[in-house]
Motif scaffolding. Structure first.
Motif, mmCIF file in Angstrom:
data_model
loop_
_atom_site.group_PDB
_atom_site.id
_atom_site.type_symbol
_atom_site.label_atom_id
_atom_site.label_comp_id
_atom_site.label_asym_id
_atom_site.label_seq_id
_atom_site.Cartn_x
_atom_site.Cartn_y
_atom_site.Cartn_z
ATOM 1 N N ASP A 40 5.738 -5.145 36.547
ATOM 2 C CA ASP A 40 4.773 -5.154 37.644
ATOM 3 C C ASP A 40 3.408 -5.565 37.089
ATOM 4 O O ASP A 40 2.932 -4.994 36.103
ATOM 5 C CB ASP A 40 4.683 -3.761 38.274
ATOM 6 N N LEU A 41 2.754 -6.548 37.733
ATOM 7 C CA LEU A 41 1.511 -7.097 37.203
ATOM 8 C C LEU A 41 0.425 -6.048 37.050
ATOM 9 O O LEU A 41 -0.260 -5.990 36.028
ATOM 10 C CB LEU A 41 1.017 -8.241 38.099
ATOM 11 N N GLN A 42 0.237 -5.198 38.068
ATOM 12 C CA GLN A 42 -0.824 -4.199 37.997
ATOM 13 C C GLN A 42 -0.572 -3.212 36.862
ATOM 14 O O GLN A 42 -1.493 -2.848 36.120
ATOM 15 C CB GLN A 42 -0.936 -3.452 39.346
ATOM 16 N N ALA A 43 0.686 -2.789 36.711
ATOM 17 C CA ALA A 43 1.023 -1.878 35.623
ATOM 18 C C ALA A 43 0.790 -2.543 34.271
ATOM 19 O O ALA A 43 0.314 -1.904 33.319
ATOM 20 C CB ALA A 43 2.474 -1.415 35.747
ATOM 21 N N ARG A 81 -1.459 -4.887 33.595
ATOM 22 C CA ARG A 81 -2.903 -4.965 33.357
ATOM 23 C C ARG A 81 -3.456 -3.630 32.886
ATOM 24 O O ARG A 81 -4.288 -3.565 31.963
ATOM 25 C CB ARG A 81 -3.610 -5.422 34.636
ATOM 26 N N GLU A 82 -2.995 -2.552 33.508
ATOM 27 C CA GLU A 82 -3.459 -1.219 33.102
ATOM 28 C C GLU A 82 -3.029 -0.898 31.681
ATOM 29 O O GLU A 82 -3.802 -0.357 30.880
ATOM 30 C CB GLU A 82 -2.929 -0.172 34.079
ATOM 31 N N TRP A 83 -1.770 -1.240 31.360
ATOM 32 C CA TRP A 83 -1.256 -0.987 30.010
ATOM 33 C C TRP A 83 -1.983 -1.844 28.984
ATOM 34 O O TRP A 83 -2.339 -1.358 27.897
ATOM 35 C CB TRP A 83 0.235 -1.285 30.001
ATOM 36 N N ARG A 84 -2.249 -3.086 29.323
ATOM 37 C CA ARG A 84 -2.883 -4.023 28.389
ATOM 38 C C ARG A 84 -4.263 -3.551 27.965
ATOM 39 O O ARG A 84 -4.703 -3.824 26.834
ATOM 40 C CB ARG A 84 -2.981 -5.412 29.052
ATOM 41 N N HIS A 85 -4.946 -2.818 28.811
ATOM 42 C CA HIS A 85 -6.310 -2.351 28.501
ATOM 43 C C HIS A 85 -6.368 -0.847 28.215
ATOM 44 O O HIS A 85 -7.444 -0.256 28.232
ATOM 45 C CB HIS A 85 -7.245 -2.695 29.656
ATOM 46 N N SER A 86 -5.211 -0.252 27.937
ATOM 47 C CA SER A 86 -5.168 1.184 27.656
ATOM 48 C C SER A 86 -5.001 1.433 26.165
ATOM 49 O O SER A 86 -4.729 0.511 25.378
ATOM 50 C CB SER A 86 -4.005 1.833 28.409
ATOM 51 N N ARG A 87 -5.136 2.692 25.782
ATOM 52 C CA ARG A 87 -4.933 3.070 24.384
ATOM 53 C C ARG A 87 -3.463 2.977 23.978
ATOM 54 O O ARG A 87 -3.147 3.015 22.786
ATOM 55 C CB ARG A 87 -5.437 4.494 24.151
ATOM 56 N N SER A 114 1.317 -11.193 27.206
ATOM 57 C CA SER A 114 0.830 -11.873 28.403
ATOM 58 C C SER A 114 1.877 -11.750 29.499
ATOM 59 O O SER A 114 3.055 -11.490 29.237
ATOM 60 C CB SER A 114 0.524 -13.343 28.111
ATOM 61 N N TYR A 115 1.416 -11.960 30.747
ATOM 62 C CA TYR A 115 2.281 -11.808 31.921
ATOM 63 C C TYR A 115 2.232 -13.092 32.732
ATOM 64 O O TYR A 115 1.159 -13.628 33.002
ATOM 65 C CB TYR A 115 1.779 -10.628 32.764
ATOM 66 N N LEU A 116 3.410 -13.600 33.128
ATOM 67 C CA LEU A 116 3.467 -14.814 33.936
ATOM 68 C C LEU A 116 4.686 -14.774 34.832
ATOM 69 O O LEU A 116 5.823 -14.824 34.356
ATOM 70 C CB LEU A 116 3.513 -16.068 33.041
ATOM 71 N N GLU A 117 4.459 -14.639 36.129
ATOM 72 C CA GLU A 117 5.512 -14.706 37.139
ATOM 73 C C GLU A 117 6.689 -13.795 36.813
ATOM 74 O O GLU A 117 7.852 -14.195 36.853
ATOM 75 C CB GLU A 117 5.994 -16.155 37.302
ATOM 76 N N GLY A 118 6.383 -12.547 36.473
ATOM 77 C CA GLY A 118 7.419 -11.566 36.196
ATOM 78 C C GLY A 118 7.899 -11.520 34.765
ATOM 79 O O GLY A 118 8.633 -10.618 34.376
#
Length: 309
Positions: A26-29, A31-37, A46-50
């Motif tokens: 899931d894209l939102q998940a 993004r949150e993980w990518r910027h978390s500890r 990176s994320y692209l179309e699933g």
């Protein structure tokens, strides 16, 4: 309850050190993980179309049998299909996070040679690094040779190693131990059986049930899996005896001979000479390591008959 919930967490564990939750599709998940500890050091993602693309710092030339793959040669499905894509060649589909999908994946033509994958309760452990020669490969050869001779000499059962898949659906387990022993009695009783993945193929590719003994030789990428997660799951599966052998580093080889107790495995204490009793074979075993004529390691699996009660 907290331990049980942790065991049920669905994630991809790569080389025993990088953890990727299934929710990252899931894209939102993502993004949150990518910027978390929780985002692991030493990778790019990176994320692209699933698709979740992961780049590690693993040395491609060291991967078992996969160094020749090009970036656009994926090991699963079309390039635009949802999956974890690792270093451009290993793709793990979402279906692999269910036991039946995992079994289909590892026995498919697209599963890459040399990759070791384990399914434990909804999570995947994937190892692509080669086995270390001195602390793993040599030791495993010695264990296989001695236990095979013992099994043949006394007509005890079958011994398997390397790419032998052990499955037990009630425990959510599919794994490839370093060694597996199945006694004739375990076959007769139905506690374990050889199984086809495709019915009618006459190709038996899995052992389903609880073998008499499994052995894991510890690598840097399998420490937590071998000593914690598999230890719990092998006990749940009903496997009577589990050996954990750790020859990393210098000094004595660390040899745990575990037998199944009421709530978990119990470690068998060594006798005065350092031998541990194996109920499966009715013998005592000790592993020693010496230096060979060229300054490398040589291993011996020593055994004694069990004379006690």
């Amino acid at each position: 309850m907290q331990k049980a919930d942790k065991m049920q967490r669905r994630e991809l564990v790569l080389e025993g050190q990088w953890h990727f939750p299934l929710k990252l599709f899931d894209l939102q998940a993502f993004r949150e993980w990518r910027h978390s500890r929780r985002f692991p050091e030493g990778i790019k993602a990176s994320y692209l179309e699933g698709m979740v693309y992961i780049e590690t710092d693993l040395d491609r030339s060291m991967r078992r049998g996969n160094g020749h793959k090009l970036e656009n040669e994926l090991s699963y499905g079309p390039e635009n299909e949802t999956c974890f894509c690792i270093d451009g060649w290993l793709c793990v589909p979402p279906s692999a996070f269910e036991l039946e999908g995992f079994r289909d994946w590892i026995h498919s033509a697209g599963f890459p040679h040399g990759v070791k994958a384990t399914f434990i309760g909804g999570s995947l452990e994937v190892e692509t690094s080669p086995e270390e020669l001195e602390s793993h490969a040599k030791l495993k050869v010695e264990l296989v040779g001695e236990l095979r001779r013992l099994s043949k000499r006394h007509a005890l059962g079958d011994l398997f190693c390397d790419s032998t898949t052990v499955v037990w659906p009630p425990a959510g387990l599919s794994t490839e131990p370093d060694l597996v022993f199945c006694s004739w009695e375990s076959y007769r009783s139905g506690r374990v059986r050889e199984s086809e993945r495709k019915e009618g193929s006459n190709r038996f590719v899995e052992l389903v049930g609880a073998p008499d003994l499994v052995v894991e030789v510890v690598s840097d990428s399998s420490v937590s899996k071998d000593k914690r997660r598999l230890r719990r799951t092998y006990w749940q599966t009903g496997i009577p005896e589990y050996w954990i052998v750790d020859a990393r580093g210098q000094g004595h080889v660390r040899f745990q001979l575990l037998t199944r107790g009421e709530t978990g495995y119990d470690a068998v204490a060594p006798d005065d000479a350092g031998f541990r009793l194996s109920p499966t074979f009715g013998r005592r075993f000790r592993i020693v390591r010496r230096t060979n004529p060229v300054g490398r390691y040589d291993y011996r699996l020593l055994q004694r008959k069990h004379a006690g009660p």
